[in-house]
Design an enzyme around this catalytic site. Structure first.
Site, short mmCIF file in Angstrom:
data_model
loop_
_atom_site.label_atom_id
_atom_site.label_comp_id
_atom_site.label_asym_id
_atom_site.label_seq_id
_atom_site.Cartn_x
_atom_site.Cartn_y
_atom_site.Cartn_z
N SER A 119 -101.36 3.73 -7.23
CA SER A 119 -101.40 1.78 -7.76
C SER A 119 -102.58 2.19 -7.24
CB SER A 119 -100.70 1.03 -6.25
OG SER A 119 -100.64 1.41 -4.86
N HIS A 140 -96.99 3.91 -13.35
CA HIS A 140 -96.79 3.19 -12.62
C HIS A 140 -95.84 1.96 -11.85
CE1 HIS A 140 -99.77 -0.41 -9.87
NE2 HIS A 140 -98.52 0.00 -9.37
N GLU A 152 -96.88 0.61 -16.22
CA GLU A 152 -97.78 0.75 -16.44
C GLU A 152 -98.90 2.20 -16.32
OE1 GLU A 152 -100.58 -1.15 -13.50
OE2 GLU A 152 -102.05 -2.07 -15.07
N ASN A 190 -102.86 -3.97 -10.67
CA ASN A 190 -103.23 -4.36 -8.91
C ASN A 190 -104.85 -5.40 -9.37
OD1 ASN A 190 -100.91 -4.34 -7.23
ND2 ASN A 190 -101.62 -2.22 -7.66
N1 CAA Z 1 -83.68 -2.15 -4.96
C1 CAA Z 1 -82.68 -2.08 -6.10
N2 CAA Z 1 -81.86 -3.79 -6.11
C2 CAA Z 1 -82.84 -4.81 -6.40
C3 CAA Z 1 -83.90 -4.64 -4.81
C4 CAA Z 1 -84.27 -3.28 -4.47
N3 CAA Z 1 -85.03 -3.28 -3.50
N4 CAA Z 1 -84.18 -6.13 -4.52
C5 CAA Z 1 -83.29 -6.64 -5.71
N5 CAA Z 1 -82.36 -5.87 -5.55
C6 CAA Z 1 -81.87 -7.15 -7.20
C7 CAA Z 1 -80.84 -7.59 -6.47
O1 CAA Z 1 -79.32 -5.97 -6.60
C8 CAA Z 1 -79.65 -8.11 -7.44
O2 CAA Z 1 -79.48 -7.16 -8.64
P1 CAA Z 1 -77.97 -8.31 -9.59
O3 CAA Z 1 -79.19 -9.28 -10.87
O4 CAA Z 1 -77.67 -7.16 -10.19
O5 CAA Z 1 -76.95 -9.21 -8.71
C9 CAA Z 1 -81.86 -8.66 -8.02
O6 CAA Z 1 -82.16 -7.80 -7.95
C10 CAA Z 1 -82.05 -10.13 -7.75
O7 CAA Z 1 -81.96 -10.24 -6.14
P2 CAA Z 1 -81.90 -11.22 -5.10
O8 CAA Z 1 -80.54 -12.54 -5.67
O9 CAA Z 1 -81.24 -10.51 -4.24
O10 CAA Z 1 -83.63 -11.64 -5.08
P3 CAA Z 1 -83.87 -12.40 -6.00
O11 CAA Z 1 -83.47 -13.17 -7.32
O12 CAA Z 1 -85.20 -13.14 -5.21
O13 CAA Z 1 -84.88 -10.75 -6.69
C11 CAA Z 1 -86.72 -9.55 -6.01
C12 CAA Z 1 -85.84 -10.32 -5.35
C13 CAA Z 1 -86.01 -8.84 -7.34
C14 CAA Z 1 -87.67 -9.02 -5.54
C15 CAA Z 1 -87.67 -10.78 -7.18
O14 CAA Z 1 -88.06 -11.78 -5.52
C16 CAA Z 1 -89.27 -10.65 -7.39
O15 CAA Z 1 -89.18 -10.06 -8.85
N6 CAA Z 1 -90.16 -10.34 -6.73
C17 CAA Z 1 -91.31 -9.84 -6.78
C18 CAA Z 1 -91.17 -8.32 -7.13
C19 CAA Z 1 -92.51 -8.04 -7.88
O16 CAA Z 1 -94.10 -8.85 -7.78
N7 CAA Z 1 -92.78 -7.07 -7.83
C20 CAA Z 1 -94.20 -5.83 -8.33
C21 CAA Z 1 -94.73 -5.51 -7.10
S1 CAA Z 1 -96.10 -5.40 -7.24
C22 CAA Z 1 -95.37 -3.46 -7.37
O17 CAA Z 1 -95.00 -3.05 -7.01
C23 CAA Z 1 -96.88 -2.56 -7.76
C24 CAA Z 1 -98.14 -2.13 -6.34
O18 CAA Z 1 -98.93 -1.80 -7.14
C25 CAA Z 1 -98.39 -3.35 -5.69
#
Ligand code: CAA
Length: 283
Positions: A119, A140, A152, A190
């Protein structure tokens, strides 16, 4: 070059997600980690997510079995000798990644591309551990990998155009949308995301608002899917701190200084969801 097989180093939350999307794209995958316990935990996590997809009738039970059959587990890095493309998703620690790339360089076939899911560690520095820097690239993924659409793709200074194109095409094959970034601290994602999370932690530190209110402001006011403190817990507070330190070291600009409260959480072992407690409790 045709990519038929993928090696994934690391079976943690990023590694098992990458292994899953690669297998769902029809590729043979070897998912490797340092212990049987870690690979089995990663495999169990993939199985759980696929079972949920079957329950939701997104895939059939036969498809699930076929996807799982394409994933082999391994605890020996030598098992990477025959794969076409390696994606390293080990812990975000420079020394660990450098040693892995040094080893992969000697183990893997000459044509194999070595990608890192780092990251924030500079791609050029990772590439310099190998005799094939033109075949080293950043790939990424975002957490949770099966859900998030972005990859990315980060070009080091000497990454070849061919390596870039193969990685770009592979991201598309995984069903993701790639975005190109050059090799500067934090890349694009990031560089923008982490100062926002750090500032949210400063708001908590300075008592501007309670954690729930900080998250509500960003969730409902800016339409973010989750608030920055919840997101920090999802990413891992140790990872957030490591990225802030990379930004601070890389630019020597005080605007990237990590919030002391973030450091305090990490020093106390409160790392977010993975330890059951961060800004919120997940027990
Ligand atoms: N693994 C697989 N699938 C998952 C999951 C996981 N850990 N968490 C949620 N899901 C799936 C669920 O099964 C659900 O699937 P369906 O649509 O098929 O039913 C879908 O995602 C939506 O989940 P929920 O309804 O439980 O919850 P939600 O709508 O609140 O979504 C979320 C959860 C996808 C995490 C959403 O809150 C989100 O997009 N959050 C932001 C995530 C983000 O910004 N990620 C980037 C972080 S930065 C990074 O990763 C890089 C770095 O270098 C730091």
């Amino acid at each position: 070059m045709q990519i038929n097989s993928i090696g994934v180093i690391g079976a943690g939350q990023m590694g098992n997600g990458i292994a899953q999307v690669a297998a769902m794209a029809g590729l043979d995958v070897i998912m490797n980690d340092i212990s049987e316990e870690f690979v089995q935990r990663g495999y169990a996590s993939i199985t759980k997510i696929l079972n949920r997809s079957v329950d939701k009738e997104k895939i059939s039970s036969t498809e699930k079995d076929e996807i799982l059959k394409r994933i082999k587990t391994s605890t020996h890095i030598n098992d990477m000798s025959d794969v076409d493309f390696v994606i390293e998703a080990a812990t975000e620690n420079e020394a660990v990644k450098y040693k892995l790339f040094e080893d992969l360089d000697t183990i893997c076939a000459d044509h194999t591309i070595l990608a890192t899911n780092t990251s924030s560690i500079p791609i050029g520095r990772v590439a310099a551990q190998t005799e094939r820097p033109e075949k080293v690239i950043g790939m990424h993924f975002m957490n949770p990998v099966p859900v998030m659409k972005l990859v990315e793709v980060i070009k080091g200074l000497v990454t070849s155009d061919e390596t870039f194109q193969i990685t770009w095409d592979l991201s598309l094959k995984f069903g993701k949308t790639p975005a190109e970034s050059n090799d500067y601290p934090g890349f694009i994602s990031n560089r923008i995301l982490m100062p926002m999370i750090n500032e949210a932690i400063y708001c908590l530190y300075h008592g501007v608002g309670k954690k729930e209110d900080i998250d509500t402001v960003m969730k409902l006011g800016m339409n973010h899917p989750m608030g920055p403190l919840s997101l920090a817990d999802l990413i891992g507070l140790d990872t957030c701190l490591a990225i802030m330190e990379t930004l601070y070291d890389g630019f020597k600009d005080s605007k990237y200084r990590p919030c002391p409260l973030l450091r305090k959480y990490v020093e106390s072992g409160l790392l977010g969801r993975k330890t059951g407690k961060g800004f919120y409790s997940y027990e």
